[in-house]
Scaffold this active site. Structure first.
Site, PDB file in Angstrom:
ATOM      1  N   GLU A 171       0.879  -1.171   0.000  1.00 49.01           N
ATOM      2  CA  GLU A 171       0.000   0.000   0.000  1.00 49.01           C
ATOM      3  C   GLU A 171       0.910   1.211   0.000  1.00 49.01           C
ATOM      4  OE1 GLU A 171      -1.768   3.071   0.458  1.00 49.01           O
ATOM      5  OE2 GLU A 171      -1.926   2.618   2.586  1.00 49.01           O
ATOM      6  N   GLU A 206       3.467  13.565  -5.305  1.00 53.08           N
ATOM      7  CA  GLU A 206       2.823  13.390  -4.008  1.00 53.08           C
ATOM      8  C   GLU A 206       3.502  14.331  -3.024  1.00 53.08           C
ATOM      9  OE1 GLU A 206       1.486   9.879  -0.889  1.00 53.08           O
ATOM     10  OE2 GLU A 206       3.359   9.634  -1.993  1.00 53.08           O
TER      11      GLU A 206
END
Length: 484
Positions: free
Chosen positions: A251, A378
């Site tokens: 993840e 990000e």
């Protein structure tokens, strides 16, 4: 002795009890710079010792009836609830969590324990048809030892969501938390499980650096690695695990988009956008990193969002401020470099863009384009880049242009139209008329693309798939007759 008394665990790790390693690492408050404690920092040999202890203890743990493992999870939930204020304090002091975020995270951990108890009692097999006169079934069995590597931002829940279901299903677990948050993200969980009666060796917390992580990933007794963290680190772990024919549940990062349609309540939409971008200083994989707003409401939305940003001060959690510090100076430099590069490239600064020590003020950037770093990268900080679109197909293309695919939000008065639109979007999670940040123990969680390997967290089915092997078994009353 007081539960989780610091004198018991300070300077130690947890391997069948509180143990000293040859080295320690400081636990430092990002709010004050004060050293709060120390934790053991494992060498590869010390990590290997924890793995071997887990391997030796796992078979007896798996042999316990499922209801006994479930009872330990439920007991742990009760212990956590009794001592939740202590974990909330460590989340504030060690991870820089605001009070509300800390309370929310502890609630999630509590829910994970109850969900793990239920997972232990789920059906674990399926009867199959067969062309022979026999019983044929597929059943799930624990993999053995699960290695968990967890991050700093939501340290308790992002460890718990792998640790608890893996244990409940009969595995042993070796957890390597981020060394910056090894107390809230590891040692406190060990104290809870120890009090609940977890057998010695079944669960270990082994803080350490890259070499310790490498030893965990590469050890032959660890067939499954559950990793939450950066995409760059996840690629390395996935590559090494693949070479060793291990399963790696990854993840990873996100650059999550929120589409704001022209028919929305702009005030409500900006409130959702502020929560999505600024909660926990934007240090969440699901943070709203791109606001795609229809041109007809663009100016009103950006002005409203900027006003909300200016009303959200970042300060030490003990002041009651809604936002706290970034985790360290390296992260602050990363955030500010993206903001300054985007402003230099033509984006407009409507709020924030300043900092004092590690407290970065909530920032709104307007006039962002797909060429700006604030769009492509990000950020992992409290920054809301806002782009305009004129046509919904253009918005969908902008969303799908990202390499990431974790969480997407669509805000629209016509919720069913938004649902139809979701079919065109590549993302592991889609929220309609909500922002991008959410998690529930019973819901599948995971991303696609550079955000990870799909939903391997949350929900009974995902957890059983993640932490068990499927075995085919046949039974017949007599030995089959063959022509040989």
């Amino acid at each position: 002795m007081t539960f989780f008394a610091q004198t018991e665990w300070d300077g130690r790790a947890y391997v069948g009890g509180w143990v000293h390693f040859t080295q320690t690492a400081p636990v430092v408050s990002p709010s004050t710079g004060e050293q709060l404690a120390a934790v053991g920092s494992a060498s590869p040999a010390e990590m290997i010792d924890a793995i071997e202890r887990a391997d030796a203890a796992q078979r007896a743990w798996a042999g316990r009836p499922a209801h006994e493992r479930a009872e330990i999870m439920r007991a742990a939930a009760g212990i956590l609830e009794e001592h939740r204020a202590e974990l909330e304090r460590w989340l504030r002091d060690e991870a820089g969590s605001a009070a509300g975020k800390a309370a929310f995270e502890v609630g999630l951990v509590h829910g994970e324990l109850h969900h793990a108890a239920a997972t232990a009692m789920m059906p674990y097999g399926q009867l199959l048809t067969s062309s022979h006169p026999r019983l044929s079934l597929a059943r799930h069995r624990p993999v053995g030892v699960v290695g968990v590597i967890s991050p700093f931002n939501f340290p308790a829940i992002l460890a718990a969501r792998s640790v608890f279901p893996a244990l409940a299903l009969g595995n042993a677990v070796v957890l390597k938390p981020d060394p910056r948050t090894a107390v809230a993200g590891g040692l406190f969980l060990a104290a809870v499980l120890r009090e609940a009666g977890i057998p010695e060796g079944v669960f270990s917390v082994v803080p350490g650096g890259v070499s310790a992580a490498e030893a965990l990933v590469e050890h032959p007794a660890v067939p499954v690695i559950s990793f939450t963290g950066s995409t760059a680190a996840g690629r390395v772990i996935g590559e090494r695990a693949g070479r060793l024919l291990k399963r790696a549940h990854l993840e990873l990062g996100g650059n999550n988009a929120m589409i704001v349609m022209p028919d929305v309540d702009v005030t409500a939409a900006a409130s959702a956008g502020a929560w999505g971008s600024f909660l926990h200083q934007g240090q969440i994989c699901m943070t709203t990193g791109r606001h795609l707003v229809h041109s007809s409401i663009y100016d009103e939305y950006t002005e409203t969002l900027a006003a909300k940003a200016r009303a959200l001060p970042a300060a030490a959690p003990d002041t009651g401020a809604p936002l706290g510090p970034l985790i360290d100076a390296r992260q602050l430099a990363h955030v500010d470099s993206i903001v300054q590069a985007s402003i230099g490239g033509g984006a407009s600064l409507l709020a924030g863009g300043t900092y004092d020590e590690l407290f970065y003020q909530p920032t709104v950037l307007a006039d962002v384009t797909p060429e700006h770093r604030a769009f492509t990268d990000e950020i992992f900080g409290p920054v809301a880049p806002v782009l305009r679109f004129d046509d919904i197909d253009e918005a969908v293309d902008l969303v799908n242009a990202s390499e990431y695919g974790l969480s997407v939000a669509i805000l629209a008065n016509d919720a069913f139209r938004a649902y139809e639109l979701s079919d065109q979007i590549s993302s592991g999670i889609i929220h309609i008329n909500d922002q991008t940040v959410d998690d529930e123990p019973q819901a599948p969680f995971g991303g696609v693309g550079s955000s990870g390997t799909g939903a391997r967290f949350g929900g009974h089915e995902a957890n059983i798939e993640a932490f068990t092997e499927t075995q085919w078994v046949t039974v017949q009353s007599h030995i089959a007759q063959y022509p040989f």
